[in-house]
Design an enzyme around this catalytic site. Sequence first.
Site, PDB file in Angstrom:
ATOM      1  N   GLY A   1      38.792  84.106  29.005  1.00  0.00           N
ATOM      2  CA  GLY A   1      38.189  85.414  29.212  1.00  0.00           C
ATOM      3  C   GLY A   1      39.249  86.383  29.709  1.00  0.00           C
ATOM      4  O   GLY A   1      40.105  86.825  28.952  1.00  0.00           O
TER       5      GLY A   1
ATOM      6  N   ASN B   1      29.265  84.069  14.508  1.00  0.00           N
ATOM      7  CA  ASN B   1      28.731  84.102  15.863  1.00  0.00           C
ATOM      8  C   ASN B   1      27.991  82.781  16.113  1.00  0.00           C
ATOM      9  O   ASN B   1      27.037  82.453  15.399  1.00  0.00           O
ATOM     10  CB  ASN B   1      27.770  85.288  16.006  1.00  0.00           C
ATOM     11  CG  ASN B   1      27.314  85.468  17.439  1.00  0.00           C
ATOM     12  OD1 ASN B   1      27.314  84.528  18.233  1.00  0.00           O
ATOM     13  ND2 ASN B   1      26.917  86.691  17.770  1.00  0.00           N
TER      14      ASN B   1
ATOM     15  N   ALA C   1      31.471  81.743  27.686  1.00  0.00           N
ATOM     16  CA  ALA C   1      30.130  82.023  28.181  1.00  0.00           C
ATOM     17  C   ALA C   1      30.091  82.262  29.690  1.00  0.00           C
ATOM     18  O   ALA C   1      29.149  82.874  30.195  1.00  0.00           O
ATOM     19  CB  ALA C   1      29.208  80.867  27.823  1.00  0.00           C
TER      20      ALA C   1
ATOM     21  N   TYR D   1      31.245  87.284  25.630  1.00  0.00           N
ATOM     22  CA  TYR D   1      30.466  86.505  24.648  1.00  0.00           C
ATOM     23  C   TYR D   1      29.789  87.487  23.689  1.00  0.00           C
ATOM     24  O   TYR D   1      29.118  88.424  24.126  1.00  0.00           O
ATOM     25  CB  TYR D   1      29.412  85.660  25.369  1.00  0.00           C
ATOM     26  CG  TYR D   1      28.613  84.766  24.439  1.00  0.00           C
ATOM     27  CD1 TYR D   1      28.967  83.431  24.253  1.00  0.00           C
ATOM     28  CD2 TYR D   1      27.507  85.267  23.747  1.00  0.00           C
ATOM     29  CE1 TYR D   1      28.235  82.616  23.399  1.00  0.00           C
ATOM     30  CE2 TYR D   1      26.773  84.447  22.888  1.00  0.00           C
ATOM     31  CZ  TYR D   1      27.138  83.122  22.723  1.00  0.00           C
ATOM     32  OH  TYR D   1      26.421  82.320  21.879  1.00  0.00           O
ATOM     33  N   LEU D   2      29.967  87.275  22.404  1.00  0.00           N
ATOM     34  CA  LEU D   2      29.463  88.220  21.397  1.00  0.00           C
ATOM     35  C   LEU D   2      27.945  88.115  21.223  1.00  0.00           C
ATOM     36  O   LEU D   2      27.434  87.067  20.853  1.00  0.00           O
ATOM     37  CB  LEU D   2      30.143  87.951  20.053  1.00  0.00           C
ATOM     38  CG  LEU D   2      29.803  88.925  18.920  1.00  0.00           C
ATOM     39  CD1 LEU D   2      30.344  90.314  19.208  1.00  0.00           C
ATOM     40  CD2 LEU D   2      30.340  88.410  17.589  1.00  0.00           C
TER      41      LEU D   2
ATOM     42  N   CYS E   1      49.472  64.272  30.851  1.00  0.00           N
ATOM     43  CA  CYS E   1      48.727  63.039  30.641  1.00  0.00           C
ATOM     44  C   CYS E   1      47.918  62.805  31.916  1.00  0.00           C
ATOM     45  O   CYS E   1      48.200  63.392  32.949  1.00  0.00           O
ATOM     46  CB  CYS E   1      49.645  61.852  30.369  1.00  0.00           C
ATOM     47  SG  CYS E   1      50.687  61.375  31.732  1.00  0.00           S
TER      48      CYS E   1
HETATM   49  P1  NAD Z   1      38.978  82.324  25.539  1.00  0.00           P
HETATM   50  O1  NAD Z   1      38.465  83.599  26.061  1.00  0.00           O
HETATM   51  O2  NAD Z   1      40.432  82.177  25.267  1.00  0.00           O
HETATM   52  O3  NAD Z   1      38.222  81.969  24.176  1.00  0.00           O
HETATM   53  C1  NAD Z   1      36.834  82.132  23.997  1.00  0.00           C
HETATM   54  C2  NAD Z   1      36.567  82.279  22.524  1.00  0.00           C
HETATM   55  O4  NAD Z   1      35.157  82.395  22.312  1.00  0.00           O
HETATM   56  C3  NAD Z   1      37.208  83.522  21.921  1.00  0.00           C
HETATM   57  O5  NAD Z   1      38.063  83.142  20.869  1.00  0.00           O
HETATM   58  C4  NAD Z   1      36.013  84.339  21.435  1.00  0.00           C
HETATM   59  O6  NAD Z   1      36.289  85.023  20.229  1.00  0.00           O
HETATM   60  C5  NAD Z   1      34.960  83.272  21.239  1.00  0.00           C
HETATM   61  N1  NAD Z   1      33.584  83.768  21.286  1.00  0.00           N
HETATM   62  C6  NAD Z   1      33.003  84.597  22.183  1.00  0.00           C
HETATM   63  N2  NAD Z   1      31.714  84.784  21.887  1.00  0.00           N
HETATM   64  C7  NAD Z   1      31.464  84.063  20.760  1.00  0.00           C
HETATM   65  C8  NAD Z   1      30.312  83.868  19.969  1.00  0.00           C
HETATM   66  N3  NAD Z   1      29.143  84.429  20.281  1.00  0.00           N
HETATM   67  N4  NAD Z   1      30.425  83.076  18.877  1.00  0.00           N
HETATM   68  C9  NAD Z   1      31.598  82.500  18.542  1.00  0.00           C
HETATM   69  N5  NAD Z   1      32.717  82.661  19.266  1.00  0.00           N
HETATM   70  C10 NAD Z   1      32.648  83.421  20.374  1.00  0.00           C
HETATM   71  O7  NAD Z   1      38.487  81.205  26.542  1.00  0.00           O
HETATM   72  P2  NAD Z   1      38.998  79.698  26.707  1.00  0.00           P
HETATM   73  O8  NAD Z   1      40.183  79.672  27.591  1.00  0.00           O
HETATM   74  O9  NAD Z   1      39.102  79.036  25.395  1.00  0.00           O
HETATM   75  O10 NAD Z   1      37.808  79.080  27.535  1.00  0.00           O
HETATM   76  C11 NAD Z   1      36.522  78.977  26.927  1.00  0.00           C
HETATM   77  C12 NAD Z   1      35.476  78.566  27.924  1.00  0.00           C
HETATM   78  O11 NAD Z   1      35.635  77.205  28.299  1.00  0.00           O
HETATM   79  C13 NAD Z   1      35.525  79.349  29.226  1.00  0.00           C
HETATM   80  O12 NAD Z   1      34.223  79.587  29.675  1.00  0.00           O
HETATM   81  C14 NAD Z   1      36.239  78.449  30.164  1.00  0.00           C
HETATM   82  O13 NAD Z   1      35.937  78.716  31.503  1.00  0.00           O
HETATM   83  C15 NAD Z   1      35.709  77.118  29.711  1.00  0.00           C
HETATM   84  N6  NAD Z   1      36.656  76.082  30.043  1.00  0.00           N
HETATM   85  C16 NAD Z   1      36.243  74.828  30.117  1.00  0.00           C
HETATM   86  C17 NAD Z   1      37.118  73.838  30.458  1.00  0.00           C
HETATM   87  C18 NAD Z   1      36.693  72.484  30.546  1.00  0.00           C
HETATM   88  O14 NAD Z   1      36.919  71.869  31.512  1.00  0.00           O
HETATM   89  N7  NAD Z   1      36.115  71.967  29.544  1.00  0.00           N
HETATM   90  C19 NAD Z   1      38.434  74.109  30.734  1.00  0.00           C
HETATM   91  C20 NAD Z   1      38.820  75.392  30.626  1.00  0.00           C
HETATM   92  C21 NAD Z   1      37.941  76.369  30.260  1.00  0.00           C
END
Ligand code: NAD
Length: 556
Positions: free
Chosen positions: A54, A243, A267, A273-274, A410
């Site tokens: 984000g 989306n 999210a 979020y779109l 790792c």
């Molecule tokens: P980011 O902002 O780099 O990427 C998010 C992507 O979602 C963007 O490419 C955007 O275009 C896309 N997007 C937004 N709304 C959408 C929709 N309605 N439909 C389709 N695509 C949509 O974020 P990121 O660094 O990749 O992180 C993503 C999420 O995962 C964050 O909420 C983050 O906090 C969470 N996260 C989870 C973990 C984990 O432990 N699993 C680790 C890091 C981040």
Amino acid sequence: TTDRSLPGARPVRAPRGNALTTLGWQQEGVLRMLMNNLDPEVAEHPDGLVVYGGTGRAARSWEAFDAMVRTLKTLRSDETMLVQSGKPVGVFRTHEWAPRVLIANSNLVGDWANWEEFRRLEDLGLTMYGQMTAGSWIYIGTQGILQGTYETFGAVARKRFGGTLAGTITLCAGMGGMGGAQPLAVTMNDGVAICVDCDVTRIDRRIAHRYLDTKADDIDHALRLATQARDARTPLSIGLVGNAAEVYPKLLEMSAPIDIVTDQTSAHDPLAYLPFGMDFADMATMATKDPQRFTEEARDAMAAQVEAMVGFQDRGAEVFDYGNSIRDEARKAGYDRAFDFPGFVPAYIRPLFEEGLGPFRWAALSGDPKDIEATDRAIVELFPDNAHLRRWIEMAGERVAFEGLPARICWLGYGERHRAGLKFNEMVASGEISAPIVIGRDHLDSGSVASPYRETEAMADGSDAIADWPLLNALVNTASGASWVSIHHGGGVGMGRSIHAGQVCVADGTELAAQKIDRVLHNDPGMGVIRHVDAGYEHAAAVAAERGVRIPMREN
Ligand code: NAD
């Protein structure tokens, strides 16, 4: 709001080689990792200082970035720079064992800890969102999350599909800095993935970095490619522009043969979020124009996506939340079955956390990939009996393209991390590695985060929201000699939902560094062991007893 360039923007790249640009390697490590976080190869939107997740930033403004660089260049080995949400605010005389930098990012007092108040303060220039490793300068590109994602999908394979994802189709969304690891983690486990993102540039970027194999023209094309590959038991990842709030329900309606469903759109931040029916091109403007309305629309769309996920679960798919808080946003929109599927930590990761296992990572300050190759060999030699680890290191060596300074990750546990750290320090001392190595980790680790929708969801004793642990983690790492230590709020799952801490050590080949590394890399994962013992996990208690972690309440 995610990609607006800030005044003063310019390309940044960390210095390479073994000549110092500061007064010592501890400071040099900080400087290079700060710059590396903003390297266009590493950061998602470097001009806006956004690294990933984000609006997770490395610095509050370009002016603050310049001030930090300037300060680090003259910072002495008995001084400490203080950083308040991406801006340097002081330099104090400390001592050689003290961290060179102490960081506090995005922290707000409880009752004020929400996005509305945060945005208000951010607009006033008083704070920034540090995410986890963005504002603490140890993001290493998408590889950082790849290992964790590989572990998670490996655990899914073991739990449901006989140890492999061959012959299965995974549906996921969000091809950003973190989410972009999903396709490669699935194919490394021999599965097929359909990967949705509304931003075609994210999909193209993941293809360029070889995290994603191909791009489909539309839903039907994606399904055709996926089922063909599944039937041939050939790993394949397929990007699909769209989306997720529309694509997921559509695939459910089509009765698409999906075996596993998850999501990593942004999210956690409704403004990223779109919503339904909005063009991606208009998203940033719409979010700025009417944030309140945008938030409501985004939440409605998330509810539709989550409802489809529950629908897939009802049909027998393995469905999990991947740590972006989408379930809670859907709940806020009024969808009452949002929490029907679990978070990935209680479902797959907690048993690892009980052993202090978590994302251990390091980067070569030389910039030379040969240094990482040398550390890869060292890891395999140090842990010869760990076949799972060897498989990862070998595949990572072959398939992971470096972004910015060469780096590796790792998962290692209590009793393992210090051995790796000390070995790297020896290799720097002997010249086998050409310049110092920085050793850090994600804040998503066994004993460094309180996050009730993610890392500490459904703790055995109900202590999900107790945030003393990450604070103790930062304190003990400071007391143990880490090179920089950070305390953040709101990373991963958003404002009001998490408190977490980070540490990084510079292995510069000195005896002093060895002493610090030995302590930090015991005590940091040790926090994970004691946190889980305290919550009543017997496996953690067995690990503590076996590996000599003291638990005062169990001594007499
Ligand atoms: P980011 O902002 O780099 O990427 C998010 C992507 O979602 C963007 O490419 C955007 O275009 C896309 N997007 C937004 N709304 C959408 C929709 N309605 N439909 C389709 N695509 C949509 O974020 P990121 O660094 O990749 O992180 C993503 C999420 O995962 C964050 O909420 C983050 O906090 C969470 N996260 C989870 C973990 C984990 O432990 N699993 C680790 C890091 C981040």
